[in-house]
Write a protein that holds these residues in place. Structure first.
Motif, short mmCIF file in Angstrom:
data_model
loop_
_atom_site.label_atom_id
_atom_site.label_comp_id
_atom_site.label_asym_id
_atom_site.label_seq_id
_atom_site.Cartn_x
_atom_site.Cartn_y
_atom_site.Cartn_z
N VAL A 79 -26.14 -32.28 27.41
CA VAL A 79 -26.51 -33.46 28.20
C VAL A 79 -27.91 -33.30 28.79
O VAL A 79 -28.73 -34.22 28.73
N SER A 87 -21.11 -36.15 29.19
CA SER A 87 -20.02 -35.30 28.72
C SER A 87 -19.18 -34.89 29.92
O SER A 87 -19.49 -35.20 31.06
N ASN A 242 -27.22 -37.55 31.56
CA ASN A 242 -28.66 -37.28 31.54
C ASN A 242 -29.36 -38.35 32.36
O ASN A 242 -29.19 -39.54 32.12
#
Length: 351
Positions: A79, A87, A242
């Protein structure tokens, strides 16, 4: 438990995507997932979160789940590097990086749901633990805990003393400290590796959750369970994103996504663990698994071990700016409040 209201979700979808309505350009959150395709995170959490996001953003944002992008311990990096947008991570997979997140892992010797614990954990993280900056590089969308961690063995045992010298799978964190105190030889393995290791005699059993009886086929290779109320330990998770993803959506859609994350997504994760544990126990019972409650003398011994582990943890997280005593008190207060709040069951989608 009430049945999921799929009709309501279907009606919402029909309003936004009915016949004759031009297709809308969607932005997709690419989610990296691990665990088998039948694991509850893949059959409950991601489908429900997807439905919530699509409803909240009026179809402008959706969720695409991708399996096998990397092993469990690599999810944080996947990520942070932008390989996936989001995730779920298990903090104990990354030894040394996460300390504050051990807060919900310590045994309490009392029963409570994972859904309530996850909600309490989210608020405690936001109030006390986030300042440790252990998730640097990613945004935290939810915190979660798994159900009571118990001890599964190939041979039936009736007390902690009978565990001495046995090789048990451990996953790090509080598990490791407890294994040392019980004179167990800890073997570091992901849950997905337990079936093979136990079937080949590499380990004598595992410290895992009840859902593992089904999800990871533990009932077939380690069918005997030693239990304590509330579990020997819990496990700490987070759902992370992210930060660069937010550049792909409007401020309004970011606000909408965050509104169905946070406590809601944390509760959903915990709910999934509760349901998965129930399924695991049923699966085990159908195959002759045994469940033995640890004697009171063992529980008293574990209370002393837990106090020592909490004292060590408190000193360690102080260096990261965390007031451990205040955080633990807040967590217990939030746990009581969460138990009085409305649950998530009616808003859940299943696949």
């Amino acid at each position: 438990m009430k049945t999921t209201n799929r009709l309501m979700i279907g009606a919402v979808a029909a309003l936004g995507f009915g016949l004759g309505t031009p297709a809308l350009a969607q932005t997709a959150i690419t989610v990296s997932t691990w665990g088998g395709p039948n694991h509850g995170v893949n059959t409950i959490v991601w489908p429900t979160w997807k439905a919530w996001i699509e409803e909240a953003t009026e179809g402008r944002v959706t969720v695409e789940v991708v399996h096998d992008m990397g092993p469990p311990a690599a999810q944080m990096e996947i990520v942070a590097d932008g390989i996936a947008d989001a995730s779920w991570i298990f903090h104990a997979h990354m030894a040394g990086r996460f300390l504050a997140t051990q807060l919900p892992e310590f045994p309490t010797f009392e029963e409570f749901s994972s859904e309530d614990a996850a909600a309490a954990y989210w608020h405690t993280h936001q109030e006390y633990l986030a300042q440790a900056n252990e998730h640097r590089g990613v945004d935290v969308l939810a915190m979660g805990v798994h159900g009571p961690g118990q001890i599964f063995t190939r041979d039936q045992i009736g007390s902690i003393d009978e565990l001495a010298g046995k090789r048990l799978r451990v996953g790090g964190g509080v598990m490791s400290g407890l294994a040392d105190a019980m004179r167990v030889t800890g073997v570091a393995l992901p849950p997905t590796g337990v079936y093979e290791a136990a079937s080949q005699g590499v380990v004598d059993g595992a410290m895992l959750t009840l859902e593992s009886l089904r999800s990871f086929r533990v009932a077939e290779v380690a069918p005997h369970t030693l239990t304590v109320d509330g579990g020997f330990y819990r496990g700490s998770f987070a759902i992370v994103m992210n930060p660069m993803f937010w550049d792909q959506v409007s401020p309004e859609d970011r606000e909408a996504i965050e509104a169905v994350s946070g406590e809601h997504l944390s509760r959903l994760f915990g709910y999934m663990m509760d349901v998965s544990d129930e399924s695991g126990v049923e699966f085990g019972q159908e195959r002759g698994a045994t469940f033995t409650q640890a004697p009171e003398a063992d529980i008293e011994r574990l209370r002393g071990v837990t106090e020592e582990l909490i004292a060590e943890w408190s000193n360690a997280v102080a260096d990261r700016g965390v007031d451990a005593e205040a955080a633990l008190t807040h967590f217990r207060e939030q746990l009581a409040l969460a138990a009085e709040s409305e649950g998530i069951a009616e808003r859940v989608v299943r696949q």
